[in-house]
Motif scaffolding. Structure first.
Motif, PDB file in Angstrom:
ATOM      1  N   UNK A  50       0.858  -1.186   0.000  1.00 50.06           N
ATOM      2  CA  UNK A  50       0.000   0.000   0.000  1.00 50.06           C
ATOM      3  C   UNK A  50       0.894   1.235   0.000  1.00 50.06           C
ATOM      4  N   UNK A  51       0.671   2.119  -0.956  1.00 45.68           N
ATOM      5  CA  UNK A  51       1.490   3.316  -1.098  1.00 45.68           C
ATOM      6  C   UNK A  51       0.886   4.530  -0.385  1.00 45.68           C
ATOM      7  N   UNK A  52      -0.428   4.486  -0.178  1.00 45.72           N
ATOM      8  CA  UNK A  52      -1.087   5.566   0.564  1.00 45.72           C
ATOM      9  C   UNK A  52      -2.007   4.913   1.590  1.00 45.72           C
ATOM     10  N   UNK A  53      -1.845   5.317   2.833  1.00 47.89           N
ATOM     11  CA  UNK A  53      -2.627   4.759   3.933  1.00 47.89           C
ATOM     12  C   UNK A  53      -3.375   5.922   4.583  1.00 47.89           C
ATOM     13  N   UNK A  54      -4.696   5.806   4.577  1.00 43.70           N
ATOM     14  CA  UNK A  54      -5.530   6.918   5.020  1.00 43.70           C
ATOM     15  C   UNK A  54      -6.089   6.692   6.418  1.00 43.70           C
ATOM     16  N   UNK A  55      -6.004   7.748   7.221  1.00 46.48           N
ATOM     17  CA  UNK A  55      -6.455   7.740   8.607  1.00 46.48           C
ATOM     18  C   UNK A  55      -7.526   8.816   8.750  1.00 46.48           C
ATOM     19  N   UNK A  56      -8.204   8.859   9.856  1.00 43.87           N
ATOM     20  CA  UNK A  56      -9.128   9.963  10.111  1.00 43.87           C
ATOM     21  C   UNK A  56      -8.371  11.061  10.858  1.00 43.87           C
ATOM     22  N   UNK A  57      -7.634  10.711  11.863  1.00 47.88           N
ATOM     23  CA  UNK A  57      -6.791  11.645  12.607  1.00 47.88           C
ATOM     24  C   UNK A  57      -5.510  10.928  13.002  1.00 47.88           C
ATOM     25  N   UNK A  58      -4.428  11.664  13.092  1.00 46.54           N
ATOM     26  CA  UNK A  58      -3.167  11.078  13.534  1.00 46.54           C
ATOM     27  C   UNK A  58      -3.237  10.755  15.026  1.00 46.54           C
ATOM     28  N   UNK A  59      -2.646   9.624  15.416  1.00 40.31           N
ATOM     29  CA  UNK A  59      -2.611   9.249  16.825  1.00 40.31           C
ATOM     30  C   UNK A  59      -1.671  10.139  17.627  1.00 40.31           C
ATOM     31  N   UNK A  60      -0.586  10.563  17.000  1.00 33.80           N
ATOM     32  CA  UNK A  60       0.354  11.448  17.683  1.00 33.80           C
ATOM     33  C   UNK A  60       1.043  12.341  16.662  1.00 33.80           C
ATOM     34  N   UNK A  61       1.715  13.353  17.129  1.00 34.39           N
ATOM     35  CA  UNK A  61       2.316  14.354  16.251  1.00 34.39           C
ATOM     36  C   UNK A  61       3.364  13.743  15.323  1.00 34.39           C
ATOM     37  N   UNK A  62       4.081  12.732  15.759  1.00 35.91           N
ATOM     38  CA  UNK A  62       5.111  12.124  14.916  1.00 35.91           C
ATOM     39  C   UNK A  62       4.527  11.399  13.706  1.00 35.91           C
ATOM     40  N   UNK A  63       3.308  10.896  13.825  1.00 34.44           N
ATOM     41  CA  UNK A  63       2.677  10.203  12.699  1.00 34.44           C
ATOM     42  C   UNK A  63       2.434  11.149  11.527  1.00 34.44           C
ATOM     43  N   UNK A  64       2.350  12.431  11.805  1.00 41.96           N
ATOM     44  CA  UNK A  64       2.141  13.442  10.762  1.00 41.96           C
ATOM     45  C   UNK A  64       3.302  13.437   9.756  1.00 41.96           C
ATOM     46  N   UNK A  65       4.488  13.035  10.209  1.00 39.35           N
ATOM     47  CA  UNK A  65       5.681  13.062   9.351  1.00 39.35           C
ATOM     48  C   UNK A  65       5.866  11.777   8.554  1.00 39.35           C
ATOM     49  N   UNK A  66       5.052  10.776   8.804  1.00 37.74           N
ATOM     50  CA  UNK A  66       5.089   9.527   8.041  1.00 37.74           C
ATOM     51  C   UNK A  66       4.615   9.834   6.620  1.00 37.74           C
ATOM     52  N   UNK A  67       5.423   9.527   5.621  1.00 36.76           N
ATOM     53  CA  UNK A  67       5.105   9.927   4.243  1.00 36.76           C
ATOM     54  C   UNK A  67       3.994   9.094   3.609  1.00 36.76           C
ATOM     55  N   UNK A  68       3.712   7.925   4.133  1.00 37.73           N
ATOM     56  CA  UNK A  68       2.702   7.040   3.545  1.00 37.73           C
ATOM     57  C   UNK A  68       1.300   7.364   4.051  1.00 37.73           C
ATOM     58  N   UNK A  69       1.176   7.910   5.245  1.00 37.21           N
ATOM     59  CA  UNK A  69      -0.144   8.125   5.843  1.00 37.21           C
ATOM     60  C   UNK A  69      -0.646   9.547   5.592  1.00 37.21           C
ATOM     61  N   UNK A  70      -1.965   9.660   5.435  1.00 38.24           N
ATOM     62  CA  UNK A  70      -2.616  10.948   5.237  1.00 38.24           C
ATOM     63  C   UNK A  70      -3.967  10.929   5.943  1.00 38.24           C
ATOM     64  N   UNK A  71      -4.425  12.108   6.365  1.00 37.32           N
ATOM     65  CA  UNK A  71      -5.782  12.228   6.886  1.00 37.32           C
ATOM     66  C   UNK A  71      -6.769  12.063   5.743  1.00 37.32           C
ATOM     67  N   UNK A  72      -7.927  11.517   6.063  1.00 37.30           N
ATOM     68  CA  UNK A  72      -8.989  11.432   5.070  1.00 37.30           C
ATOM     69  C   UNK A  72     -10.230  12.079   5.653  1.00 37.30           C
ATOM     70  N   UNK A  73     -11.123  12.426   4.782  1.00 37.59           N
ATOM     71  CA  UNK A  73     -12.358  13.072   5.178  1.00 37.59           C
ATOM     72  C   UNK A  73     -13.438  12.012   5.320  1.00 37.59           C
ATOM     73  N   UNK A  74     -14.180  12.067   6.398  1.00 35.86           N
ATOM     74  CA  UNK A  74     -15.259  11.125   6.647  1.00 35.86           C
ATOM     75  C   UNK A  74     -16.572  11.842   6.361  1.00 35.86           C
ATOM     76  N   UNK A  75     -17.376  11.274   5.467  1.00 33.61           N
ATOM     77  CA  UNK A  75     -18.685  11.849   5.211  1.00 33.61           C
ATOM     78  C   UNK A  75     -19.507  11.696   6.488  1.00 33.61           C
ATOM     79  N   UNK A  76     -20.040  12.806   6.957  1.00 29.11           N
ATOM     80  CA  UNK A  76     -20.705  12.830   8.246  1.00 29.11           C
ATOM     81  C   UNK A  76     -22.102  13.405   8.079  1.00 29.11           C
ATOM     82  N   UNK A  77     -23.139  12.654   8.448  1.00 27.58           N
ATOM     83  CA  UNK A  77     -24.502  13.159   8.274  1.00 27.58           C
ATOM     84  C   UNK A  77     -24.833  14.345   9.183  1.00 27.58           C
ATOM     85  N   UNK A  78     -23.970  14.646  10.141  1.00 29.49           N
ATOM     86  CA  UNK A  78     -24.230  15.728  11.069  1.00 29.49           C
ATOM     87  C   UNK A  78     -23.527  17.032  10.671  1.00 29.49           C
ATOM     88  N   UNK A  79     -22.740  16.987   9.609  1.00 24.99           N
ATOM     89  CA  UNK A  79     -22.065  18.190   9.109  1.00 24.99           C
ATOM     90  C   UNK A  79     -22.717  18.555   7.780  1.00 24.99           C
TER      91      UNK A  79
END
Length: 192
Positions: A148-177
């Protein structure tokens, strides 16, 4: 499970030798834990028992909400995967919370999903989105080992995960927004 909670006449259910009773929000709860959240911690094989508990409700809801249950056919999935505007990514075989189940079961969830999609689309699947956004570094490393070349998360678990080049935040479709706010976040590049 959300649909069942709102459409069943049951006031209580026994699941895994625990009594869950409906609360004021129409959720089945035991000691503050909802049945829905409990299921997020279990492998699919254990959740299957709920189908029997609610079998009459499932039939009624399936008849009433046919459009809700409509899934894409394998042919539709293949057609979309051939369109350059879309990318098909894996999301686990049964939508289990991979962080909450044991690692061997989580690995099977990831592998089976990847294999099924690759067979259906006849191409490599190189993106993975963690169900519920729940992950840990062991799971991320396993996903990378599968290619897997891109791994999508909803939020990073910690600040260091932000620097991982493979992981990115993704948007969750939310019926309340509101939908226009969701589109604004996407257009701003806030999420993939």
């Amino acid at each position: 499970l959300d649909l069942i909670c709102f459409h069943t006449s049951k006031k209580e259910v026994h699941f895994e030798n625990i009594l869950y009773e409906k609360n004021s929000k129409n959720e089945f709860v035991h000691n503050g834990m909802t049945l829905k959240n409990k299921c997020k911690t279990l492998p699919y094989e254990k959740i299957v028992a709920l189908y029997d508990l609610f079998k009459d409700d499932w039939v009624r809801i399936a008849d009433d909400k046919k459009e809700y249950w409509q899934l894409m056919s394998l042919q539709q999935l293949k057609e979309i995967s051939e369109n350059d505007l879309f990318t098909i990514g894996s999301h686990g075989n049964t939508h289990a919370n991979l962080e909450a189940i044991n690692f061997e079961d989580a690995k099977k969830e990831i592998i089976l999903s990847k294999q099924k999609l690759e067979a259906a689309c006849n191409k490599k699947i190189e993106e993975f989105a963690f169900p519920f956004g729940k992950y840990n570094n062991l799971l991320v490393d396993f996903c990378k080992s599968l290619g897997f070349k891109r791994i999508l998360l909803v939020d990073y678990n910690n600040v260091n995960d932000h620097y991982e080049t493979t992981t990115r935040n993704r948007f969750v479709i939310n019926p309340y927004i509101p939908f226009n706010h969701q589109i604004a976040c996407l257009l701003k590049g806030s999420y993939f």
